[in-house]
Design an enzyme around this catalytic site. Structure first.
Site, PDB file in Angstrom:
ATOM      1  N   LYS A  59      22.249  24.101 -16.358  1.00  0.00           N
ATOM      2  CA  LYS A  59      22.777  24.986 -17.401  1.00  0.00           C
ATOM      3  C   LYS A  59      22.537  26.418 -16.979  1.00  0.00           C
ATOM      4  O   LYS A  59      21.554  26.703 -16.284  1.00  0.00           O
ATOM      5  CB  LYS A  59      22.066  24.723 -18.735  1.00  0.00           C
ATOM      6  CG  LYS A  59      22.902  25.100 -19.932  1.00  0.00           C
ATOM      7  CD  LYS A  59      24.008  24.098 -20.151  1.00  0.00           C
ATOM      8  CE  LYS A  59      24.880  24.440 -21.331  1.00  0.00           C
ATOM      9  NZ  LYS A  59      25.772  23.303 -21.638  1.00  0.00           N
ATOM     10  N   ASN A 111      37.409  24.111 -30.833  1.00  0.00           N
ATOM     11  CA  ASN A 111      37.933  23.247 -29.776  1.00  0.00           C
ATOM     12  C   ASN A 111      37.583  21.782 -30.031  1.00  0.00           C
ATOM     13  O   ASN A 111      38.438  20.902 -29.985  1.00  0.00           O
ATOM     14  CB  ASN A 111      37.359  23.731 -28.442  1.00  0.00           C
ATOM     15  CG  ASN A 111      37.865  22.909 -27.293  1.00  0.00           C
ATOM     16  OD1 ASN A 111      37.448  21.779 -27.105  1.00  0.00           O
ATOM     17  ND2 ASN A 111      38.807  23.441 -26.543  1.00  0.00           N
ATOM     18  N   SER A 158      35.445  17.018 -16.972  1.00  0.00           N
ATOM     19  CA  SER A 158      35.062  17.979 -15.925  1.00  0.00           C
ATOM     20  C   SER A 158      34.799  17.237 -14.620  1.00  0.00           C
ATOM     21  O   SER A 158      35.147  17.732 -13.535  1.00  0.00           O
ATOM     22  CB  SER A 158      33.794  18.740 -16.326  1.00  0.00           C
ATOM     23  OG  SER A 158      34.122  19.831 -17.130  1.00  0.00           O
TER      24      SER A 158
END
Ligand code: NAD
Length: 420
Positions: A110, A225, A353
């Protein structure tokens, strides 16, 4: 003196506790916990940016890489004034477990930059994105660590980061970063992936729990989203969406909200508030509604012990990262309310992803239907891996999700000869 009940809001302590409990529940070697309790690598950087007024301002950035035992690390980059190193470290741990549960060949990472994105112009955001990727360029790459968008970052900023990295290295490296614009090698189906993954695991959980989605009622906190796509897909699966709350207000209609019309309304008004045919609603009221399913898809630490005591739903699917405090989780468990944990319910995004990265490495791009089909299969398989673990050990879905991760991570540690 009256005692004050506090909730555990330290995300790093929470993440470490979740790892420790899963290691103990499986009887895995203590060395597994000792290794996984800290990121294997952390980079702190200072990023100078020339602001539009000509002054140079420096921003603090972080990148935490939790473990590369299964593969390169992967995780988003957030731009936020309250980003801390501990938060980034916690999120990197959760990414590891998301990837391990989904069977993705990654460890977690992250990143974050301490800034107020609303105060920055697009030019300043571009310079900050370029400066951040330059600062971490020596530890990222398609086979090392793959960043992605997160809070307040988006595909446009990923495009700038990719370009900066490519200029630096003198080559095209689409597999460096995911969540890119389609034209630079982004994947079809990425925008709706987290909402779709969430809807799929809700469908599986409802089946296991013995209720059908047709006619089930749903309330969502957050209609961005994730929330808007989850609402649309749940409505397509037969659910009635009765309540939605966002940062500016709420919309409630016990007979159901028209999700397509609500999406169009939000497109114009930038909020669900005042949606025709609905009454106003707060988040507090939303969590206490007599609905079957609640989807928190907005912020962290929303379902505290106090809120959990008011919940009437039988199923909660954590589309947001960390929406339930540990104390809130305990209350929900004691009250028999089933929770699909964030590391599964919000894993659709990282899964697509992963598909994006695979397509980049192959230089061959799939149609949206193929992405959806592969996502569906991985979400269903992961749900059942977690549910089977929960049944075998008599634990919550959350504990079981971490246990599936610990099983895979310790197997990889043993295969590398790190533990006996
Ligand atoms: P977004 O910014 O598109 O939408 C966030 C929504 O939450 C908006 O509707 C906003 O109005 C609402 N919100 C903000 N503050 C609120 C408040 N105080 N009360 C009620 N509602 C509030 O963000 P998103 O991409 O939809 O992400 C939502 C959550 O899902 C975040 O926790 C994020 O970390 C997590 N998540 C997102 C993805 C992804 O692919 N986008 C992947 C995994 C996890």
């Amino acid at each position: 003196m009256a005692s004050v009940v506090t909730e555990t809001l330290d995300p790093f302590a929470t993440a470490q506790g979740q790892v420790r409990q899963a290691v103990e529940a499986l009887g895995a070697p203590q060395a597994v916990y000792e290794y996984l309790k800290e990121p294997c690598r952390v980079l702190v950087c200072s990023i100078p940016v020339q602001m539009d007024d000509g002054q140079v301002k420096s921003f603090i950035g972080y990148r935490a890489q939790h473990t590369d035992v299964i593969g390169p690390t992967k995780g988003g980059v957030r731009f936020h004034p309250q980003v801390t190193l501990d938060e980034v470290k916690a999120l990197s741990i959760w990414m590891t477990f998301k990837c391990a549960l989904l069977g993705l060949p990654y460890g977690g990472a992250k990143g974050g930059v301490v800034c107020e994105p609303e105060q920055l112009s697009m030019h300043e955001l571009e310079q900050l994105s370029r400066g951040y990727i330059r600062a971490i360029s020596s530890i990222v790459g398609p086979e090392r660590d793959i960043p992605a968008p997160d809070v307040n970052t988006n595909s446009k900023l990923m495009g700038f980061m990719l370009d900066e990295f490519d200029r630096l290295k003198g080559q095209n490296t689409p597999g460096l970063i995911t969540g890119k614009p389609l034209v630079l090698g982004g994947s079809r189906g990425r925008a709706e992936a987290t909402g779709r993954g969430c809807a799929v695991v809700i469908r599986e959980a409802a089946q296991v729990m013995g209720f059908g989605l047709a006619g089930s009622t749903v309330a969502l906190q957050g209609f961005g989203n994730v929330g808007s796509h989850a609402a649309r897909l749940l409505a397509e699966m037969g659910c009635t969406v009765t309540a939605v709350v966002d940062a500016r207000g709420g919309a409630y209609n016990p007979h159901g909200l028209d999700v397509a019309a609500l999406t169009a309304w939000v497109g114009q008004e930038h909020s669900v508030a005042n949606f025709p045919g609905s009454s106003p609603l707060s988040s507090e009221e939303l969590f206490a509604l007599p609905v079957d399913i609640i989807v928190p898809a907005a912020l962290e630490s929303q379902i505290t012990a106090k809120v959990a005591r008011t919940v009437q739903a039988k199923l909660i699917a954590e589309a947001a990262n960390g929406p339930t405090t540990p104390e809130g989780s305990e209350v929900l468990f004691a009250r028999g309310i089933r929770v699909i944990p964030d590391i599964l319910a919000s894993a659709g995004g990282v899964t697509v992803s992963y598909f994006e990265w695979v397509q980049n490495l192959m230089n061959y791009y799939w149609p949206e239907s193929e992405v959806q089909e592969k996502l569906e299969r991985m979400m269903v398989d992961s749900f059942h891996a977690m549910a089977d673990m929960a049944d075998r050990h008599g634990v919550t879905y959350r504990r079981a999700a971490f246990m599936v991760g610990i099983e895979r991570l310790s197997e990889a540690m043993a295969a590398r000869g790190w533990i006996a």
